[in-house]
Design a protein around this motif. Structure first.
Motif, mmCIF file in Angstrom:
data_model
loop_
_atom_site.group_PDB
_atom_site.id
_atom_site.type_symbol
_atom_site.label_atom_id
_atom_site.label_comp_id
_atom_site.label_asym_id
_atom_site.label_seq_id
_atom_site.Cartn_x
_atom_site.Cartn_y
_atom_site.Cartn_z
ATOM 1 N N ASP A 88 41.336 33.023 39.957
ATOM 2 C CA ASP A 88 40.484 34.092 40.483
ATOM 3 C C ASP A 88 39.395 33.571 41.416
ATOM 4 O OD1 ASP A 88 41.890 35.988 39.071
ATOM 5 O OD2 ASP A 88 40.554 35.939 37.333
ATOM 6 N N SER A 110 33.531 32.730 41.613
ATOM 7 C CA SER A 110 34.484 33.698 41.080
ATOM 8 C C SER A 110 33.787 35.053 40.991
ATOM 9 C CB SER A 110 34.976 33.248 39.701
ATOM 10 O OG SER A 110 35.831 34.216 39.127
ATOM 11 N N PRO A 111 34.522 36.153 41.154
ATOM 12 C CA PRO A 111 33.898 37.474 41.046
ATOM 13 C C PRO A 111 33.307 37.715 39.659
ATOM 14 C CG PRO A 111 36.086 37.630 42.032
ATOM 15 C CD PRO A 111 35.948 36.235 41.505
ATOM 16 N N ASP A 112 32.135 38.307 39.640
ATOM 17 C CA ASP A 112 31.493 38.680 38.387
ATOM 18 C C ASP A 112 31.781 40.158 38.136
ATOM 19 O OD1 ASP A 112 29.990 39.026 36.165
ATOM 20 O OD2 ASP A 112 28.075 38.443 37.053
ATOM 21 N N GLU A 113 32.795 40.404 37.360
ATOM 22 C CA GLU A 113 33.224 41.792 37.137
ATOM 23 C C GLU A 113 32.245 42.574 36.276
ATOM 24 O OE1 GLU A 113 37.068 41.502 35.445
ATOM 25 O OE2 GLU A 113 38.007 40.640 37.242
ATOM 26 N N LEU A 114 31.354 41.864 35.587
ATOM 27 C CA LEU A 114 30.411 42.555 34.710
ATOM 28 C C LEU A 114 29.252 43.168 35.483
ATOM 29 C CD1 LEU A 114 30.232 40.012 31.739
ATOM 30 C CD2 LEU A 114 31.620 42.086 31.928
ATOM 31 N N PRO A 116 28.993 44.354 39.188
ATOM 32 C CA PRO A 116 29.350 44.640 40.589
ATOM 33 C C PRO A 116 28.140 45.126 41.374
ATOM 34 C CG PRO A 116 30.090 46.402 39.138
ATOM 35 C CD PRO A 116 29.572 45.326 38.248
ATOM 36 N N ILE A 123 31.087 42.031 46.539
ATOM 37 C CA ILE A 123 31.366 41.665 45.160
ATOM 38 C C ILE A 123 30.293 40.681 44.701
ATOM 39 C CG2 ILE A 123 33.862 41.992 45.361
ATOM 40 C CD1 ILE A 123 34.138 38.957 45.598
#
Length: 260
Positions: A88, A110-114, A116, A123
């Motif tokens: 990712d 890496s994207p921090d999905e927690l 946005p 992102i």
């Protein structure tokens, strides 16, 4: 004086004989001698020592097997986590996601999905670092990126996040770097090709490596060189005790990020 009859005399004689036999038997019931007791104690001591040694060996072996199972389970989970994070890796643009790369450590975005970023539409990124501590513990550290430049490129936030210990790992003490082999103490290997374009050759009988990967190695000391990293090969050695059996685990992560 009154004389006894013959029958009475024989009766008394029989009682006397039985009494003497009973008295004789009673006098013979004198218990064990000291020598007999010592022999029994010695035999009991030998039997107890043999049982104790067998029991101790069984318990020790069981503890070693349990520790090995725990160490192997931890390492499999850690490598699965590492591979998932690497796949990712991205900055959301054309900037290479690998910030730093070494033989025993790697840092990447890496994207921090927690969290946005709904305001800017970008992102939100985080910096993930995998490294081996001085006590041979594989650690994962995640630091949130809070600053970006005018082009949306993340500004290095430093390694200030919480450290998570994933398990004890030993780096290989020996290795043969020729023909794509590993250097001594190396855990991460970087390649410019994806696995279908990498040559896999079995190692020779004297090499500690199970498989040698022959690939083109990028210059990991420069940002442009790290941008050429396509595949990361990981090798870790697990052994819960210094005198126990060692198990080698490997994993391959191909980056999904593409500068184009």
């Amino acid at each position: 004086m009154r004389l006894l009859s013959k029958q009475t005399a024989f009766s008394l004689l029989g009682i006397g004989r039985r009494g003497r036999r009973i008295l004789h038997l009673t006098r013979d019931e004198r218990g064990f001698t000291l020598i007999e007791i010592l022999i029994v104690m010695i035999l009991l001591g030998v039997i107890t020592a043999m049982f104790s040694a067998t029991y101790t060996t069984t318990v020790t072996r069981s503890s070693h097997v349990q520790a090995q199972n725990i160490a192997q389970t931890e390492m499999r989970a850690a490598l699965n986590r590492l591979v998932s994070d690497l796949r990712d890796a991205t900055t959301g643009g054309t900037t290479a996601p690998i910030y730093s790369a070494g033989s025993n450590s790697i840092s990447f975005y890496s994207p921090d999905e927690l969290t946005p970023n709904s305001t800017t539409g970008q992102i939100t990124l985080r910096l993930i670092t995998y490294s081996i501590s001085g006590t041979n513990v594989l650690q994962r550290q995640v630091t949130k990126v809070t600053t970006y430049d005018s082009n949306g490129v993340p500004v290095y936030p430093g390694n200030t996040g919480t450290i998570q210990n994933l398990g004890t790992v030993l780096t290989p003490l020996t290795g043969d770097p020729t023909n794509g082999g590993w250097s001594a103490g190396q855990m991460f290997k970087y390649c410019q090709q994806s696995p279908p374009n990498m040559a896999i050759d079995p190692s020779n009988a004297t090499s500690p490596e199970l498989i040698t990967w022959s690939c083109q190695t990028p210059d990991i000391t420069t940002l442009s060189g790290r941008a050429d990293i396509k595949t990361i090969v990981v090798r870790a050695v697990v052994s819960p005790y210094s005198n126990s059996e060692r198990f080698t685990y490997g994993a391959v992560a191909t980056l999904r990020w593409d500068a184009s």
